[in-house]
Design a protein around this motif. Structure first.
Motif, short mmCIF file in Angstrom:
data_model
loop_
_atom_site.label_atom_id
_atom_site.label_comp_id
_atom_site.label_asym_id
_atom_site.label_seq_id
_atom_site.Cartn_x
_atom_site.Cartn_y
_atom_site.Cartn_z
N LEU A 195 2.93 11.18 1.96
CA LEU A 195 2.71 9.79 1.58
C LEU A 195 3.12 8.84 2.69
CD1 LEU A 195 3.98 9.68 -2.12
CD2 LEU A 195 1.61 9.73 -1.31
N ALA A 241 3.99 8.02 -5.67
CA ALA A 241 3.31 6.86 -5.07
C ALA A 241 3.37 5.64 -5.97
CB ALA A 241 1.87 7.21 -4.75
N VAL A 292 12.63 1.86 -1.78
CA VAL A 292 12.11 3.23 -1.80
C VAL A 292 13.14 4.18 -2.40
CG1 VAL A 292 11.30 5.15 -0.39
CG2 VAL A 292 10.54 2.82 0.13
N VAL A 294 6.94 4.12 -6.03
CA VAL A 294 7.23 3.36 -4.82
C VAL A 294 6.42 2.07 -4.79
CG1 VAL A 294 7.14 3.39 -2.29
CG2 VAL A 294 7.91 5.43 -3.54
N GLU A 295 5.16 2.16 -5.17
CA GLU A 295 4.30 0.97 -5.23
C GLU A 295 4.92 -0.10 -6.12
OE1 GLU A 295 -0.23 1.18 -5.83
OE2 GLU A 295 0.53 0.59 -7.81
N PHE A 340 3.88 4.40 3.06
CA PHE A 340 4.04 3.16 2.30
C PHE A 340 4.07 1.99 3.27
CE2 PHE A 340 8.23 5.08 3.01
CZ PHE A 340 8.94 4.06 3.62
N ARG A 378 0.84 -1.18 0.00
CA ARG A 378 0.00 0.00 0.00
C ARG A 378 0.88 1.24 0.00
NH1 ARG A 378 -4.45 2.16 4.51
NH2 ARG A 378 -5.68 3.38 3.01
N VAL A 379 0.61 2.18 -0.93
CA VAL A 379 1.27 3.48 -0.95
C VAL A 379 0.18 4.52 -1.14
CG1 VAL A 379 3.06 4.92 -1.97
CG2 VAL A 379 3.31 2.42 -2.02
N TRP A 380 0.01 5.43 -0.18
CA TRP A 380 -1.15 6.31 -0.16
C TRP A 380 -0.86 7.56 0.65
CZ3 TRP A 380 0.14 3.04 3.51
CH2 TRP A 380 -0.31 3.20 4.82
#
Length: 235
Positions: A84, A209, A110, A212-213, A86, A33-35
């Motif tokens: 963000l 995002a 990352v 990184v995801e 992660f 999850r990246v948000w």
């Protein structure tokens, strides 16, 4: 593998989605999850033991940041609503080892993702940083951009962190964290906060995002990732 996108409508609902990732990993399915979490100050367990903890919570709330406690990490971290986060959850099959290796792998992933979008970051952090730790990334010669923590159970682990995107995001974080850390009587330098933009990267949170995801999905080396949307995104 399950990949979550979006955020919950409330801090509590949002945290439940990440907790679900850890539960899924315990059942054998890794997750990513990246948000951008809702606006909040997330206090660590060490903060809760400080004599100024209640005052720090009031300071955060007065600034418009929901005060919450988190299960991992040491000191307070703030999210503006654009900052963000992660997370990578992995099954352990009863093996709780490899903690340092997971830290190193996620930090490397990352850093690689940020490099692909043009941000020059390096391991480490300046003195008096927010949530100081051994697994941080900083602008080369500048402020802290990302920090990482880990929650380990007998059956699964969750490696999670925060990522500062823009200069305005960094300034907003410094504004709320300075009085919060003062209330906790913990050293903090507001100038120690950097950003991906300061490191030469983009200001578009979605672009960062997704980079990184992708890096975390590759790290997990799982077949057929399934994307589930759990809420709206702020971009």
């Amino acid at each position: 593998m399950r990949v979550l996108r979006g955020r919950g409508a409330t801090v509590r609902a949002d945290r439940e989605h990440t907790a679900r990732l850890l539960a899924d990993a315990a059942d054998g399915s890794p997750g990513v999850r990246v948000w951008a979490p809702p606006r909040q100050v997330a206090f660590g367990r060490r903060d809760a033991r400080e004599s100024g903890y209640d005052r720090a919570r009031r300071v955060a709330e007065a600034a418009g940041f929901a005060p919450v406690e988190r299960d991992v990490g040491g000191r307070a971290v703030a999210y503006t609503g654009r900052t963000l986060a992660f997370a990578l959850s992995v099954p352990l099959d009863g093996d709780r080892g490899r903690i340092d290796e997971r830290y190193a792998d996620v930090t490397r992933a990352v850093r690689s993702a940020l490099g692909r979008v043009g941000a020059a970051v390096s391991p480490g952090e300046p003195s008096r940083s927010f949530c100081p730790g051994d697994h941080s990334l900083r602008v080369a010669g500048g402020g802290k951009v990302a920090g990482t923590a880990q929650r380990v159970r007998a059956d699964a682990a969750l490696v999670a962190g925060c990522l500062v995107v823009s200069r305005s995001d960094a300034a907003a974080l410094a504004t709320v964290l300075e009085p919060v850390y003062d209330a906790l009587d913990v050293p903090f330098d507001p100038e120690s906060i950097g950003s991906v933009a300061e490191a030469g990267g983009p200001v578009e949170a979605e672009r960062i995002a997704r980079a990184v995801e992708e890096a975390l999905i590759d790290l997990a080396d799982a077949d057929s990732p399934r994307v589930d949307r759990v809420g709206a995104e702020p971009w």
